[in-house]
Design an enzyme around this catalytic site. Sequence first.
Site, PDB file in Angstrom:
ATOM      1  N   ARG A  33       0.194  -8.666   1.811  1.00  0.00           N
ATOM      2  CA  ARG A  33      -0.862  -9.496   3.032  1.00  0.00           C
ATOM      3  C   ARG A  33       0.303 -11.735   3.008  1.00  0.00           C
ATOM      4  O   ARG A  33       0.158 -11.601   3.390  1.00  0.00           O
ATOM      5  CB  ARG A  33      -2.413  -9.929   2.006  1.00  0.00           C
ATOM      6  N   ASP A 327      -5.743   4.352  -6.218  1.00  0.00           N
ATOM      7  CA  ASP A 327      -4.659   4.589  -6.720  1.00  0.00           C
ATOM      8  C   ASP A 327      -3.984   5.386  -7.941  1.00  0.00           C
ATOM      9  O   ASP A 327      -2.943   5.700  -7.662  1.00  0.00           O
ATOM     10  CB  ASP A 327      -3.495   3.192  -6.095  1.00  0.00           C
ATOM     11  N   ARG A 358      -2.783  13.961  -2.810  1.00  0.00           N
ATOM     12  CA  ARG A 358      -3.188  13.123  -4.159  1.00  0.00           C
ATOM     13  C   ARG A 358      -3.777  14.578  -4.764  1.00  0.00           C
ATOM     14  O   ARG A 358      -2.738  15.246  -6.062  1.00  0.00           O
ATOM     15  CB  ARG A 358      -3.113  12.087  -4.017  1.00  0.00           C
TER      16      ARG A 358
HETATM   17  C1  S3P Z   1      -4.321  -0.363   0.276  1.00  0.00           C
HETATM   18  C2  S3P Z   1      -5.835  -0.160  -0.092  1.00  0.00           C
HETATM   19  C3  S3P Z   1      -6.309   0.973  -0.403  1.00  0.00           C
HETATM   20  C4  S3P Z   1      -4.781   1.891  -0.930  1.00  0.00           C
HETATM   21  C5  S3P Z   1      -3.789   1.349  -0.808  1.00  0.00           C
HETATM   22  C6  S3P Z   1      -3.720  -0.371  -1.016  1.00  0.00           C
HETATM   23  C7  S3P Z   1      -4.503  -2.256   0.945  1.00  0.00           C
HETATM   24  O1  S3P Z   1      -5.590   2.008   1.029  1.00  0.00           O
HETATM   25  O2  S3P Z   1      -4.797   2.965  -1.478  1.00  0.00           O
HETATM   26  O3  S3P Z   1      -2.751   1.816  -1.874  1.00  0.00           O
HETATM   27  O4  S3P Z   1      -3.723  -2.843  -0.020  1.00  0.00           O
HETATM   28  O5  S3P Z   1      -5.658  -2.528   1.455  1.00  0.00           O
HETATM   29  P1  S3P Z   1      -7.318   2.871   1.632  1.00  0.00           P
HETATM   30  O6  S3P Z   1      -7.965   1.729   2.329  1.00  0.00           O
HETATM   31  O7  S3P Z   1      -6.697   3.733   2.585  1.00  0.00           O
HETATM   32  O8  S3P Z   1      -8.811   2.904   0.147  1.00  0.00           O
END
Ligand code: S3P
Length: 449
Positions: A33, A327, A358
Amino acid sequence: MTHDAEPRPAVARRSQSLKGAARVPGDKSISHRSFMFGGLASGETRITGLLEGEDVMRTGAAMKAMGARIEKKGDEWIIQGVGNGCLLEPQAPLDFGNAGTGSRLTMGLVGTYDMETTFIGDASLSGRPMGRVLEPLRQMGVQVIDAAPGDRMPLTLRGPKHAAPITYRVPMASAQVKSAVLLAGLNTPGVTTVIEPVMTRDHTEKMLKGFGANLNVETGEQGVRHIFIEGQGKLSGQTIAVPGDPSSAGFPLVAALIVPGSDITIENVLMNPTRTGLLLTLQEMGGDIEVLNPRNAGGEDVADLRVRASDLKGVKVPASRAPSMIDEYPVLAVAAAFAEGETLMQGLEELRVKESDRLAAVARGLEANGIDCTEGEATLAVRGRPGGKGLGGGTVKTHLDHRIAMSFLVLGLATEKPVTIDDANMIVTSFPEFMGLMETLGADIGQPV
Ligand code: S3P
């Protein structure tokens, strides 16, 4: 790393106690971001502590391809952004490698632009569902000109002349989908509303506000969040210090809990409550984890974590905790392999669509190393063996998934027999320093003989 690099196996062996202090790299979500919002905002953004993993560098390259200037001077990344609404049409496909966050958020960011953008990625990313992002974008007027079957990458988007603001209820617990719609709202006249029934990581909301977006959140009785973003406002460059990634911290943390005699400190870890589910669960299991020096840095809570080897016991992890540790289930399963009794993890449906399936990858990896587990549709039960006697000796298929690779290397540090993984290449996507950091703490990880 190229998409077709030769697999590089690695092996972890039962280790002496882990000791010392370590700093994990910057948070991946905040790093993506930082590049995106810095590249979009007017003026200069300066970033320290950025995760220089493969995934984040792909996002940087994409922002450059759309007009941002990004360079590194000393420890700092310096970005000259284009200004909200002013991204340029990229001259070539944007290659996101393995990165779900980079690609999905960028689809939102550029989808509403009156230009064509093509997204490509590696075999793992090309197998992941993109319809969850394309569906709200279509409602805003975005055309999906081309996509692989099942709304998968490679795909090409073309935005409308004027996008339409929508109210969108996110159908699954996904910060990526929430963020994609909010970012599409940045380039859309009027107010775009995202309804989030279950709260997920809130970095997009917090950071966009910090960059000057007119964004408001209202939380209802059941915790349902309404997020409102007004489009076409000005964003201004910021100074960002990225805290350590709690997801990466999970690997040395679990390693220290399961390797007898260990005592380590992991410094500067992000403690945002939408990210601390693993910590809470490990503490419930009896993990000796002390939260030291809690402080606020750049609008986020951070702390140092002192972790000592502990006798763990199995627990039931409620489905409601999944968004705050989504995660971390692979490495939690590793901790559970050494706990007394059963650990039951629930609400895991989203694990099926990560860098790999996973849930299946973890279950097969545990089984290959003699650990008793049951894989349900959206659950995993692991029956542990304290001390790890008789465990290990298997080879784990990592399916281009960095977190499967690191989790099973951690497993091998405490099993009786070594644990081999078929490919360690993907670790660079999120934690390039992993091998070196673990070795500094005393972990025995190397090449198979
Ligand atoms: C993330 C959101 C999550 C996470 C990913 C990072 C993010 O994914 O698993 O590693 O930075 O917005 P999901 O939105 O698919 O849950």
